[in-house]
Scaffold this active site. Structure first.
Site, PDB file in Angstrom:
ATOM      1  N   GLU A 171      65.387 -11.528  12.288  1.00 19.54           N
ATOM      2  CA  GLU A 171      64.992 -10.562  11.250  1.00 19.54           C
ATOM      3  C   GLU A 171      64.512 -11.296  10.010  1.00 19.54           C
ATOM      4  OE1 GLU A 171      68.252  -7.899  10.578  1.00 19.54           O
ATOM      5  OE2 GLU A 171      68.206  -7.081  12.600  1.00 19.54           O
ATOM      6  N   HIS A 218      66.783  -2.374  10.318  1.00 18.12           N
ATOM      7  CA  HIS A 218      68.172  -2.675   9.961  1.00 18.12           C
ATOM      8  C   HIS A 218      68.654  -1.783   8.811  1.00 18.12           C
ATOM      9  CE1 HIS A 218      71.352  -6.072  10.291  1.00 18.12           C
ATOM     10  NE2 HIS A 218      71.918  -4.925   9.986  1.00 18.12           N
TER      11      HIS A 218
END
Length: 529
Positions: free
Chosen positions: A261, A279
């Site tokens: 990420e 997220h």
């Protein structure tokens, strides 16, 4: 006297300042601006951050008075915890602030992937009216498999049960009777995979759980299954999931987390039947407010010299100087116990012996419990929630103390009784002036082994040649042995090999070793953070 200085380095809820109260001097800075952060942190007692401020070794070194780093959230990727610990700085976070928020997002992904909400929304906004293309499925009377039945998993199960779903779960560390109280059956993972119409993951990310839902698992599911991961990236193997979607072995997926990420480019994004979010698990106003209030309270406790429930390292607090060095040892013994047990205990005894018992050693029980659950639940484990985790799983916990310790100045033992009636125990001590952490007993066998990151315990029938077999197979696998001990109760009886190695032993190699020496117990232990 001047007030302690608290630096708020990012925008936090006004409730955070209110929770701090009037006893502190509050300062503000833009923590993402390095040139502004470093001088601002120089003379403060505490700093409150979210995710944009990097409190690394350089920042910690620049803060001569810093006592507390408070992260208003769960993750600590932006805080150098080892550097803080070395500098004597307490690190606190808000481990329970996003439990409800994370559970609700998982439920939202389940609903969205069932009814194709995201692609239908995108198509309509693009001027396309495609009712037939986005026909979905009902949740009622479908089976939801929850992989990881900790606090978030329980919340998801409760909420989705209201939709008429039949909920099953996989979690080797949860008592089946405890799950049954909320109407959930605990089953082996293969059965959960085979029976589930929807599968949602709520596990911590550990070496054992990375890739758990991978190619092998995805060949065991129904072709109509829809998979949701709002826990940690990497638990669901993204390449294997993409292949399963392409081949029609999985009907859809909802993902909030990714192995790397930020993730803005993935083969999974090419599928209409994949709902993806960046997220967002903790991203609600309520969760942020809870996080700010929680860390503000922790800062107040820490700067008052009290034990902080949500401290993620072991600095500070009203703990006797002789007790404090035992906290990491007790926690590691708890983690080793869990690895040895391979499941949840019905009863757990933490026994403390020796001179140390002249002090209050309750915190050693908490540290052991923290270790017991550290690798088996999704949420962060702290001194305050470890007893609750035990209670939720129906584990009876008892602390016993004795000033008598014939063989060691001080001794900590974690002993548990499992569901099948078997008992597991592991004991440790701090040896010598340097207080070296050692294991001195496992399964009733005497050992003398310094704790390291990677260990393995094997129990087998005593006979010649076993040590040679172990050395040969590990050598062929390129795994270096740092230390080895053999302990036995009697010649020709049961024996235990305790190994410390320099790296993780592949599961296939461990299985081969166990088969060749006829071991009835093969337990790897990984204490790497």
């Amino acid at each position: 006297m001047s007030k302690p200085v608290v630096l708020i380095a990012e925008e936090l809820s006004p409730a955070t300042v209110d929770a701090l109260g009037p006893d502190f001097e509050i300062r503000h800075c833009d923590g993402a601006n390095r040139a502004e952060l470093l001088p601002a942190i120089a003379d403060v007692d505490a700093i409150l951050v979210r995710s944009a401020t990097k409190v690394d070794a350089e920042a910690i070194a620049a803060a001569s008075r810093l006592k507390v780093i408070a992260r208003a959230g769960v993750g600590l990727d932006n805080v150098d915890v080892p550097a803080a610990t070395k500098a004597g700085v307490m690190v606190v976070n808000a481990p329970t602030s996003n439990i409800v928020t994370a559970a609700e997002l998982a439920c939202g992904l389940i609903i969205s992937v069932a009814r194709n909400i995201a692609p239908a929304n995108a198509a309509l906004k693009n001027g396309e009216w495609k009712r037939a293309k986005y026909t979905g499925v009902e949740l009622a009377e479908k089976t939801l498999g929850v992989v990881g039945f900790g606090r978030i998993g329980v919340l998801v199960a409760q909420r989705m049960s209201a939709f008429g779903m039949n909920v099953i779960a996989y979690d080797p560390y949860v008592q089946p009777a405890r799950a049954a109280q909320v109407g959930v059956r605990v089953l082996p993972l293969d059965e959960v995979l085979a029976q589930s119409d929807f599968l949602t993951v709520h596990l911590p990310k550990t070496p054992e759980t990375i890739g758990l839902i991978g190619d092998e698992a995805l060949h065991k599911v129904k072709p109509t299954v829809r998979i949701v991961n709002a826990a940690r990236g990497g638990i669901v193997d993204e390449e294997a999931l993409a292949a399963a979607l392409k081949e029609g072995r999985v009907a859809g997926a909802g993902l909030d987390v990714f192995s790397k990420e930020p993730c803005t480019d993935s083969p999974l994004f090419e599928f209409d039947n994949v709902v993806a979010t960046p997220h967002l698990g903790a991203s609600t106003d309520e969760a942020q407010e809870k996080a700010g209030i929680a860390v503000a309270k922790s800062v107040r406790l820490a700067l008052a010299g009290e034990l902080v429930p949500d401290a993620v390292n072991v600095q500070g607090g009203e703990i006797a100087a002789d007790v404090r060095p035992g906290l990491p040892l007790a926690e590691k013994l708890g983690r080793i116990f869990t690895s040895l047990a391979g499941g949840v205990a019905q009863r757990l005894d933490v026994e403390v012996r020796g001179e140390i018992t002249q002090h209050d050693v309750k915190v050693l029980e908490l540290a052991a419990l923290k270790g017991v659950f550290a690798d088996v639940v999704e949420e962060s484990v702290s001194y305050v929630n470890a007893p609750l985790l035990a209670q939720e799983r129906g584990v009876e916990v008892r602390l016993t103390t004795s000033s008598e310790s014939p063989d060691h100045r001080n001794l900590v033992t974690v002993r548990g009784t499992l569901n099948d009636g078997s008992a597991i125990s592991v004991s440790g001590t701090l040896a010598g002036p340097k207080r070296i952490e050692k294991i001195v007993e496992v399964h009733g066998f005497d050992v003398d082994l310094q704790l390291t990151e990677h260990m393995v315990f094997l129990r087998y029938g005593d006979r010649p040649g076993v040590v040679g077999v172990i050395g040969r197979l590990l050598g062929e696998a390129g795994v270096n042995i740092a230390g080895m001990q053999v302990s036995r109760a009697a010649k020709g009886g049961e024996a235990l090999v305790a190994l410390t190695v320099d790296s993780v032993i592949p599961a296939a190699v461990l299985a081969e070793i166990g088969a060749e020496i006829g071991a009835d117990i093969v337990r790897p232990v990984n204490l790497a953070d």
